[in-house]
Design a protein around this motif. Structure first.
Motif, PDB file in Angstrom:
ATOM      1  N   GLY A   1       0.846  -1.008  -0.042  1.00 34.17           N
ATOM      2  CA  GLY A   1       0.045  -0.101  -0.080  1.00 34.17           C
ATOM      3  C   GLY A   1       0.828   1.342  -0.049  1.00 34.17           C
ATOM      4  N   ASP A   2       0.200   2.507   0.057  1.00 31.93           N
ATOM      5  CA  ASP A   2       0.821   3.570   0.039  1.00 31.93           C
ATOM      6  C   ASP A   2       0.209   4.666   0.876  1.00 31.93           C
ATOM      7  N   LEU A   3       0.606   5.578   1.556  1.00 31.58           N
ATOM      8  CA  LEU A   3      -0.053   6.651   2.325  1.00 31.58           C
ATOM      9  C   LEU A   3       0.653   8.184   1.723  1.00 31.58           C
ATOM     10  N   THR A   4      -0.239   8.906   1.695  1.00 36.56           N
ATOM     11  CA  THR A   4      -0.129  10.402   1.440  1.00 36.56           C
ATOM     12  C   THR A   4      -0.585  11.123   2.576  1.00 36.56           C
ATOM     13  N   ARG A   5       0.276  12.096   3.177  1.00 37.20           N
ATOM     14  CA  ARG A   5      -0.338  12.959   4.066  1.00 37.20           C
ATOM     15  C   ARG A   5       0.348  14.372   4.007  1.00 37.20           C
ATOM     16  N   GLN A   6      -0.691  15.440   3.760  1.00 35.73           N
ATOM     17  CA  GLN A   6      -0.241  16.942   3.329  1.00 35.73           C
ATOM     18  C   GLN A   6      -0.589  17.966   4.051  1.00 35.73           C
ATOM     19  N   PHE A   7       0.079  18.790   4.466  1.00 30.87           N
ATOM     20  CA  PHE A   7      -0.119  19.956   5.463  1.00 30.87           C
ATOM     21  C   PHE A   7       0.374  21.132   4.570  1.00 30.87           C
ATOM     22  N   SER A   8      -0.931  22.100   4.414  1.00 28.71           N
ATOM     23  CA  SER A   8      -0.364  23.064   3.557  1.00 28.71           C
ATOM     24  C   SER A   8      -1.060  24.513   4.235  1.00 28.71           C
TER      25      SER A   8
ATOM     26  N   SER B   1       0.042 -12.863  16.228  1.00 32.33           N
ATOM     27  CA  SER B   1       0.896 -12.406  15.185  1.00 32.33           C
ATOM     28  C   SER B   1       1.903 -11.861  15.651  1.00 32.33           C
ATOM     29  N   PRO B   2       3.211 -12.062  15.337  1.00 35.65           N
ATOM     30  CA  PRO B   2       4.421 -11.686  15.949  1.00 35.65           C
ATOM     31  C   PRO B   2       4.862 -10.212  15.084  1.00 35.65           C
ATOM     32  N   ALA B   3       5.417  -9.469  16.093  1.00 35.16           N
ATOM     33  CA  ALA B   3       5.732  -7.927  15.418  1.00 35.16           C
ATOM     34  C   ALA B   3       6.791  -8.088  14.235  1.00 35.16           C
ATOM     35  N   THR B   4       6.664  -7.265  13.334  1.00 30.86           N
ATOM     36  CA  THR B   4       7.436  -7.182  11.952  1.00 30.86           C
ATOM     37  C   THR B   4       7.314  -5.706  11.394  1.00 30.86           C
ATOM     38  N   ASP B   5       8.692  -5.469  10.806  1.00 29.67           N
ATOM     39  CA  ASP B   5       9.131  -4.193  10.174  1.00 29.67           C
ATOM     40  C   ASP B   5       8.469  -4.291   8.753  1.00 29.67           C
ATOM     41  N   PHE B   6       7.938  -3.050   8.257  1.00 32.28           N
ATOM     42  CA  PHE B   6       7.557  -2.870   6.847  1.00 32.28           C
ATOM     43  C   PHE B   6       8.983  -2.556   6.283  1.00 32.28           C
ATOM     44  N   ASN B   7       8.834  -3.005   5.070  1.00 33.91           N
ATOM     45  CA  ASN B   7       9.794  -2.501   4.043  1.00 33.91           C
ATOM     46  C   ASN B   7       9.084  -1.255   3.218  1.00 33.91           C
ATOM     47  N   SER B   8       9.546  -0.292   3.827  1.00 35.07           N
ATOM     48  CA  SER B   8       8.785   1.136   3.493  1.00 35.07           C
ATOM     49  C   SER B   8       9.751   2.130   3.355  1.00 35.07           C
ATOM     50  N   ASP B   9       9.330   3.065   2.077  1.00 33.10           N
ATOM     51  CA  ASP B   9      10.136   4.290   1.933  1.00 33.10           C
ATOM     52  C   ASP B   9       9.264   5.418   2.059  1.00 33.10           C
ATOM     53  N   CYS B  10       9.877   6.407   3.211  1.00 27.96           N
ATOM     54  CA  CYS B  10       9.116   7.361   3.475  1.00 27.96           C
ATOM     55  C   CYS B  10       9.895   8.595   3.223  1.00 27.96           C
ATOM     56  N   THR B  11       9.251   9.482   2.313  1.00 24.82           N
ATOM     57  CA  THR B  11       9.717  10.983   1.985  1.00 24.82           C
ATOM     58  C   THR B  11       9.016  11.936   2.310  1.00 24.82           C
ATOM     59  N   ILE B  12       9.619  12.883   2.944  1.00 26.96           N
ATOM     60  CA  ILE B  12       9.154  14.293   3.528  1.00 26.96           C
ATOM     61  C   ILE B  12       9.640  15.339   2.429  1.00 26.96           C
TER      62      ILE B  12
ATOM     63  N   SER C   1       2.151  38.848   0.475  1.00 26.35           N
ATOM     64  CA  SER C   1       3.471  39.217   1.091  1.00 26.35           C
ATOM     65  C   SER C   1       4.236  38.094   1.719  1.00 26.35           C
ATOM     66  N   VAL C   2       3.179  37.167   2.228  1.00 20.73           N
ATOM     67  CA  VAL C   2       3.542  36.083   3.159  1.00 20.73           C
ATOM     68  C   VAL C   2       3.500  34.841   2.098  1.00 20.73           C
ATOM     69  N   THR C   3       4.736  34.129   2.259  1.00 20.30           N
ATOM     70  CA  THR C   3       4.974  32.792   1.523  1.00 20.30           C
ATOM     71  C   THR C   3       3.979  31.734   1.950  1.00 20.30           C
ATOM     72  N   SER C   4       3.329  30.962   1.170  1.00 20.46           N
ATOM     73  CA  SER C   4       2.701  29.715   1.392  1.00 20.46           C
ATOM     74  C   SER C   4       3.510  28.686   1.532  1.00 20.46           C
ATOM     75  N   ARG C   5       3.261  27.654   2.638  1.00 20.06           N
ATOM     76  CA  ARG C   5       4.088  26.583   3.065  1.00 20.06           C
ATOM     77  C   ARG C   5       3.336  25.186   2.792  1.00 20.06           C
ATOM     78  N   THR C   6       3.860  24.080   2.567  1.00 23.38           N
ATOM     79  CA  THR C   6       3.275  22.837   2.222  1.00 23.38           C
ATOM     80  C   THR C   6       4.495  21.688   2.347  1.00 23.38           C
ATOM     81  N   ARG C   7       3.781  20.792   3.297  1.00 23.61           N
ATOM     82  CA  ARG C   7       4.637  19.816   3.709  1.00 23.61           C
ATOM     83  C   ARG C   7       3.961  18.387   3.176  1.00 23.61           C
ATOM     84  N   THR C   8       4.641  17.669   2.568  1.00 24.11           N
ATOM     85  CA  THR C   8       3.884  16.413   2.044  1.00 24.11           C
ATOM     86  C   THR C   8       4.791  15.061   2.498  1.00 24.11           C
ATOM     87  N   TYR C   9       4.059  14.515   3.091  1.00 29.54           N
ATOM     88  CA  TYR C   9       4.762  12.942   3.700  1.00 29.54           C
ATOM     89  C   TYR C   9       4.123  11.734   2.642  1.00 29.54           C
TER      90      TYR C   9
END
Length: 407
Positions: A178-185, A231-242, A192-200
């Motif tokens: 799967g995939d997740l997208t999270r965005q804050f703007s 169900s035993p614990a496991t780590d995701f093979n995940s790539d997270c970009t900010i 005169s004030v610059t907009s800001r956006t952060r995307t995960y």
């Protein structure tokens, strides 16, 4: 501050089937593995064992499939949500496919199940507006928008084996993708004030394992089934970009960003000639988990209980041999919101399973379930959610390998 909740309709989130601001936490709103008649019984399954019923919550139950039977099961749901915050209300409707499953015998006393179902769902969009500055030139307002979508899907294969009449064991192997997208703007009324956006953004793939056991004690027509899963614990093979966009673009990555915890469930069911009652208790150690590299999980405790009744199992009248169900459920959150715990969830279910004979060697069950659930925040100023849902499932039972007697 004026807060406006901007939750879109089901078609906006057709891929996830959810609108909830709480799905922004963790890996989203966790899906329930219960299917068919068990969904109407509050979602029980750990200690549930019934012949020719696919129970995805305990792989030990797969051994119930008989020699000649092939089962196919599918379900979808319609959900209407009502959201309330600071006296403001809004409704949202969703539709989603809940599960696809099949079950068949591979060897005497060994049954196999293949299934596809969601693991978690993410879908939300809301905004807030606040005053930044007021002076002789007027007001400068800021508008913050939080948006997210995605979810995880589970492809599962499992075997259940009955080594003794009173004992069954089983195991599932799942591939989660799967995939997740999270965005804050944040934007401002003044140029005169610059907009800001952060995307995960994050992409997931991982294997997950579930192990189950069920023990059966019989006394005449009565039967007690005790079950457990782990169900035993496991780590995701995940790539997270900010990605940050302000005066210049900036991108960062997080390694080992997501983690699934140990999960344990125990349950039992008691059956007589025309009724079955059961209950499950589960614990998930999300306090050990990580989300986008952060640790804000908390241990999740859940309870489900349900009852099923068939007025006359051998009756020729359709509605007398129909199974009627009801159930209750409760769960704690698996995440914290700041220094506070997430919302509690309470639910009630009811429904029926209608047996339909379609041909000499086949039969179908139509499962109709209604659910009410309330997501109750544990501190002031948060969104309260109320859901009314309708789930419809169909189980096809085909009699394979029939041998005809020829005179």
């Amino acid at each position: 501050m004026v807060v406006a909740l901007l939750l879109q309709t089901a078609f906006s989130y057709a891929q996830t089937g959810i609108n909830s601001p709480y799905s922004m936490y963790g890996i989203g709103t966790l899906s329930d593995r219960s299917n068919g008649m068990m969904r109407s019984m509050g979602g029980i399954g750990t200690g549930f064992r019934q012949r020719n019923i696919i129970n995805l919550k305990n792989p030990a139950s797969y051994s119930t499939v008989d020699t000649l039977t092939f089962l196919a099961d599918a379900g979808f749901s319609l959900l209407n949500g009502n959201f309330e915050e600071n006296g403001a209300r809004v409704n949202a409707r969703n539709a989603a496919v809940d599960y696809l499953a099949m079950q068949f015998r591979v060897q005497p006393k060994i049954g196999m199940t293949l299934a596809f179902l969601p693991f978690s769902k993410v879908g939300y969009s809301f905004s807030s507006e606040s005053l930044v500055r007021r002076d002789s030139d007027g007001e400068i307002m800021s508008t913050g928008v939080t948006y997210g979508e995605g979810g995880l899907r589970q492809f599962m294969a499992g075997l259940g084996w009955r080594p003794a009449e009173w004992l069954s064991v089983g195991a599932d192997v799942s591939y989660i993708k799967g995939d997740l997208t999270r965005q804050f703007s944040t934007s401002f009324s003044s140029g005169s004030v610059t907009s800001r956006t952060r995307t995960y953004t994050a992409d997931f793939s991982s294997a997950m394992y579930d192990f189950g056991i069920q023990g059966t004690i019989k006394s005449g027509k009565d039967r007690l089934v005790i079950g457990a899963t782990y169900s035993p614990a496991t780590d995701f093979n995940s790539d997270c970009t900010i990605a940050d966009v302000h005066t210049v673009a900036d991108t960062a990555s997080i390694e080992d960003a997501f983690h699934l915890p140990d999960r344990l469930s125990v349950g039992l069911s008691y059956s007589s000639r025309n009724w079955t009652a059961g209950a499950d208790v589960s614990l998930e150690k999300w306090s050990d988990a990580r989300f986008f590299g952060e640790s804000y999980g908390r241990d999740r405790f859940a309870v489900q209980a349900g009852l099923s009744l068939i007025p006359e199992p051998d009756s020729k009248k359709l509605f007398r041999r129909t199974s009627y169900q009801a159930g209750l459920k409760f769960s704690q959150p698996y995440y914290n919101i700041g220094d506070n715990p997430g919302p509690l969830e309470f639910g009630a279910t009811a429904g029926f399973s209608l047996p339909v004979t379609s041909a000499y060697n086949s039969m179908a069950y139509i499962h109709v379930s209604g659910q009410y659930s309330r997501v109750q925040p544990q501190f002031d100023g948060s969104v309260c959610e109320n859901y009314i849902g309708l789930s419809i499932g169909v189980t096809f039972m085909e009699r394979w390998f029939m041998k005809w007697m020829v005179e």
